[in-house]
Design a protein around this motif. Structure first.
Motif, PDB file in Angstrom:
ATOM      1  N   LYS A  95       1.997  51.920 -55.152  1.00 35.29           N
ATOM      2  CA  LYS A  95       1.127  51.659 -56.308  1.00 35.29           C
ATOM      3  C   LYS A  95       0.973  52.913 -57.160  1.00 35.29           C
ATOM      4  CE  LYS A  95      -0.283  47.575 -54.758  1.00 35.29           C
ATOM      5  NZ  LYS A  95      -0.066  46.331 -55.451  1.00 35.29           N
ATOM      6  N   ILE A  96       0.600  52.710 -58.412  1.00 37.41           N
ATOM      7  CA  ILE A  96       0.222  53.809 -59.301  1.00 37.41           C
ATOM      8  C   ILE A  96      -1.293  53.751 -59.457  1.00 37.41           C
ATOM      9  CG2 ILE A  96       0.354  54.701 -61.656  1.00 37.41           C
ATOM     10  CD1 ILE A  96       3.213  53.624 -61.756  1.00 37.41           C
ATOM     11  N   GLU A  97      -1.932  54.891 -59.247  1.00 39.63           N
ATOM     12  CA  GLU A  97      -3.389  54.978 -59.386  1.00 39.63           C
ATOM     13  C   GLU A  97      -3.729  55.597 -60.739  1.00 39.63           C
ATOM     14  OE1 GLU A  97      -5.104  56.990 -56.055  1.00 39.63           O
ATOM     15  OE2 GLU A  97      -4.570  55.373 -54.676  1.00 39.63           O
ATOM     16  N   THR A  98      -4.674  54.994 -61.435  1.00 36.41           N
ATOM     17  CA  THR A  98      -5.106  55.468 -62.741  1.00 36.41           C
ATOM     18  C   THR A  98      -6.616  55.642 -62.722  1.00 36.41           C
ATOM     19  OG1 THR A  98      -3.326  54.235 -63.805  1.00 36.41           O
ATOM     20  CG2 THR A  98      -5.132  54.964 -65.214  1.00 36.41           C
ATOM     21  N   GLY A  99      -7.089  56.802 -63.188  1.00 34.24           N
ATOM     22  CA  GLY A  99      -8.523  57.035 -63.227  1.00 34.24           C
ATOM     23  C   GLY A  99      -8.875  58.172 -64.153  1.00 34.24           C
ATOM     24  N   ASP A 100     -10.153  58.261 -64.471  1.00 30.76           N
ATOM     25  CA  ASP A 100     -10.664  59.363 -65.280  1.00 30.76           C
ATOM     26  C   ASP A 100     -11.142  60.453 -64.334  1.00 30.76           C
ATOM     27  OD1 ASP A 100     -10.222  58.083 -67.742  1.00 30.76           O
ATOM     28  OD2 ASP A 100     -12.072  56.943 -67.507  1.00 30.76           O
ATOM     29  N   TYR A 101     -10.601  61.658 -64.513  1.00 30.03           N
ATOM     30  CA  TYR A 101     -10.908  62.783 -63.641  1.00 30.03           C
ATOM     31  C   TYR A 101     -11.386  63.971 -64.460  1.00 30.03           C
ATOM     32  CZ  TYR A 101      -8.500  60.558 -59.710  1.00 30.03           C
ATOM     33  OH  TYR A 101      -8.125  59.716 -58.705  1.00 30.03           O
ATOM     34  N   TYR A 102     -12.203  64.793 -63.823  1.00 33.09           N
ATOM     35  CA  TYR A 102     -12.610  66.071 -64.378  1.00 33.09           C
ATOM     36  C   TYR A 102     -11.886  67.161 -63.604  1.00 33.09           C
ATOM     37  CZ  TYR A 102     -16.278  63.600 -66.817  1.00 33.09           C
ATOM     38  OH  TYR A 102     -16.955  62.730 -67.637  1.00 33.09           O
ATOM     39  N   VAL A 103     -11.306  68.124 -64.312  1.00 34.18           N
ATOM     40  CA  VAL A 103     -10.655  69.253 -63.654  1.00 34.18           C
ATOM     41  C   VAL A 103     -11.763  70.211 -63.239  1.00 34.18           C
ATOM     42  CG1 VAL A 103      -8.965  71.101 -63.884  1.00 34.18           C
ATOM     43  CG2 VAL A 103      -8.615  68.946 -65.101  1.00 34.18           C
ATOM     44  N   THR A 104     -11.883  70.454 -61.940  1.00 32.79           N
ATOM     45  CA  THR A 104     -12.980  71.265 -61.414  1.00 32.79           C
ATOM     46  C   THR A 104     -12.550  72.667 -60.999  1.00 32.79           C
ATOM     47  OG1 THR A 104     -12.634  70.354 -59.198  1.00 32.79           O
ATOM     48  CG2 THR A 104     -14.251  69.244 -60.625  1.00 32.79           C
ATOM     49  N   GLY A 105     -11.240  72.926 -60.958  1.00 33.51           N
ATOM     50  CA  GLY A 105     -10.785  74.267 -60.593  1.00 33.51           C
ATOM     51  C   GLY A 105      -9.287  74.396 -60.714  1.00 33.51           C
ATOM     52  N   ASP A 106      -8.834  75.644 -60.805  1.00 33.17           N
ATOM     53  CA  ASP A 106      -7.400  75.915 -60.763  1.00 33.17           C
ATOM     54  C   ASP A 106      -7.163  77.260 -60.094  1.00 33.17           C
ATOM     55  OD1 ASP A 106      -8.038  77.745 -62.768  1.00 33.17           O
ATOM     56  OD2 ASP A 106      -6.543  77.040 -64.164  1.00 33.17           O
ATOM     57  N   ASP A 107      -6.008  77.411 -59.490  1.00 38.51           N
ATOM     58  CA  ASP A 107      -5.610  78.630 -58.800  1.00 38.51           C
ATOM     59  C   ASP A 107      -4.162  78.928 -59.150  1.00 38.51           C
ATOM     60  OD1 ASP A 107      -7.990  78.986 -56.996  1.00 38.51           O
ATOM     61  OD2 ASP A 107      -7.302  77.054 -56.253  1.00 38.51           O
ATOM     62  N   VAL A 108      -3.812  80.218 -59.144  1.00 39.26           N
ATOM     63  CA  VAL A 108      -2.433  80.641 -59.318  1.00 39.26           C
ATOM     64  C   VAL A 108      -2.121  81.665 -58.237  1.00 39.26           C
ATOM     65  CG1 VAL A 108      -0.779  81.802 -60.843  1.00 39.26           C
ATOM     66  CG2 VAL A 108      -2.479  80.268 -61.810  1.00 39.26           C
ATOM     67  N   GLU A 109      -0.946  81.515 -57.602  1.00 37.62           N
ATOM     68  CA  GLU A 109      -0.473  82.470 -56.598  1.00 37.62           C
ATOM     69  C   GLU A 109       0.925  82.920 -56.978  1.00 37.62           C
ATOM     70  OE1 GLU A 109      -0.567  81.093 -52.584  1.00 37.62           O
ATOM     71  OE2 GLU A 109      -2.550  80.207 -52.790  1.00 37.62           O
ATOM     72  N   TRP A 110       1.236  84.173 -56.690  1.00 43.27           N
ATOM     73  CA  TRP A 110       2.571  84.661 -56.973  1.00 43.27           C
ATOM     74  C   TRP A 110       3.030  85.592 -55.865  1.00 43.27           C
ATOM     75  CZ3 TRP A 110      -1.742  85.678 -59.794  1.00 43.27           C
ATOM     76  CH2 TRP A 110      -2.248  86.970 -59.740  1.00 43.27           C
ATOM     77  N   ASP A 111       4.354  85.712 -55.782  1.00 38.61           N
ATOM     78  CA  ASP A 111       4.991  86.604 -54.814  1.00 38.61           C
ATOM     79  C   ASP A 111       6.142  87.277 -55.550  1.00 38.61           C
ATOM     80  OD1 ASP A 111       6.623  87.776 -52.855  1.00 38.61           O
ATOM     81  OD2 ASP A 111       6.115  86.243 -51.372  1.00 38.61           O
ATOM     82  N   HIS A 112       5.913  88.523 -55.947  1.00 35.95           N
ATOM     83  CA  HIS A 112       6.912  89.242 -56.736  1.00 35.95           C
ATOM     84  C   HIS A 112       8.224  89.373 -55.981  1.00 35.95           C
ATOM     85  CE1 HIS A 112       8.577  92.038 -59.623  1.00 35.95           C
ATOM     86  NE2 HIS A 112       8.876  92.859 -58.625  1.00 35.95           N
ATOM     87  N   LYS A 113       8.152  89.706 -54.705  1.00 32.56           N
ATOM     88  CA  LYS A 113       9.366  89.898 -53.910  1.00 32.56           C
ATOM     89  C   LYS A 113      10.196  88.621 -53.843  1.00 32.56           C
ATOM     90  CE  LYS A 113      10.931  91.644 -49.466  1.00 32.56           C
ATOM     91  NZ  LYS A 113      10.505  92.206 -48.182  1.00 32.56           N
ATOM     92  N   ALA A 114       9.534  87.476 -53.662  1.00 37.57           N
ATOM     93  CA  ALA A 114      10.241  86.198 -53.584  1.00 37.57           C
ATOM     94  C   ALA A 114      10.577  85.645 -54.966  1.00 37.57           C
ATOM     95  CB  ALA A 114       9.412  85.178 -52.811  1.00 37.57           C
ATOM     96  N   GLY A 115       9.934  86.187 -56.004  1.00 38.32           N
ATOM     97  CA  GLY A 115      10.190  85.707 -57.354  1.00 38.32           C
ATOM     98  C   GLY A 115       9.611  84.322 -57.618  1.00 38.32           C
ATOM     99  N   THR A 116       8.452  84.045 -57.024  1.00 38.86           N
ATOM    100  CA  THR A 116       7.843  82.729 -57.193  1.00 38.86           C
ATOM    101  C   THR A 116       6.438  82.842 -57.758  1.00 38.86           C
ATOM    102  OG1 THR A 116       6.930  82.722 -54.945  1.00 38.86           O
ATOM    103  CG2 THR A 116       9.132  81.779 -55.239  1.00 38.86           C
ATOM    104  N   MET A 117       6.034  81.813 -58.450  1.00 42.33           N
ATOM    105  CA  MET A 117       4.655  81.666 -58.912  1.00 42.33           C
ATOM    106  C   MET A 117       4.323  80.187 -58.856  1.00 42.33           C
ATOM    107  SD  MET A 117       2.779  82.858 -62.455  1.00 42.33           S
ATOM    108  CE  MET A 117       2.828  84.599 -62.061  1.00 42.33           C
ATOM    109  N   SER A 118       3.201  79.874 -58.242  1.00 37.61           N
ATOM    110  CA  SER A 118       2.785  78.473 -58.160  1.00 37.61           C
ATOM    111  C   SER A 118       1.302  78.391 -58.471  1.00 37.61           C
ATOM    112  CB  SER A 118       3.081  77.887 -56.773  1.00 37.61           C
ATOM    113  OG  SER A 118       2.348  78.578 -55.785  1.00 37.61           O
ATOM    114  N   GLY A 119       0.904  77.208 -58.833  1.00 35.15           N
ATOM    115  CA  GLY A 119      -0.493  76.984 -59.164  1.00 35.15           C
ATOM    116  C   GLY A 119      -0.993  75.717 -58.520  1.00 35.15           C
TER     117      GLY A 119
END
Length: 126
Positions: free
Chosen positions: A90-114
């Motif tokens: 199924k596909i779920e549809t709803g109204d949401y409030y964004v309550t937080g965000d985070d970002v992490e990175w690893d220079h040696k691995a060359g990655t950044m994710s959030g």
């Protein structure tokens, strides 16, 4: 017969904004146990169904206007219409409030994710 497993996709107002590398959707009915003074459970008061959603995504160095929409919603406090699929066919549809965000990175691995965290009411399943 082989089973198919795929990443969940997230849409805002019908436009795909992210593929969730990892994610979690939790639902709870926000109820409480009603107890008497002797500790006996007298009943259960059912509250409004609440959904919490969190997901991880890749952060692009040059930016991504689609995922930036989540950051804008966090800054403004406005609700966004989220479509999440496919969960249990199924596909779920709803109204949401964004309550937080985070970002992490690893220079040696060359990655950044959030990751983003959202909360809202009961989603519709279609």
């Amino acid at each position: 017969m082989a089973k198919h497993i795929r990443a969940a996709s997230l849409y805002i107002n019908g436009k795909k904004v992210a593929t969730a590398n990892r994610g979690k959707r939790s639902r709870k009915n926000n109820g409480t146990l009603e107890t008497g003074d002797s500790g006996i459970v007298l009943g259960y008061a059912v509250g409004a169904l609440i959904s919490d959603l969190s997901f991880d995504h890749v952060v692009l160095f040059e930016g991504n206007p689609e995922t930036q929409r989540f950051a804008e919603a966090l800054d403004s406090g406005e609700a966004v219409k989220i479509q999440l699929g496919i969960i249990d066919g199924k596909i779920e549809t709803g109204d949401y409030y964004v309550t937080g965000d985070d970002v992490e990175w690893d220079h040696k691995a060359g990655t950044m994710s959030g990751s983003f965290q959202l909360t809202g009411g009961s989603p519709r399943r279609t």
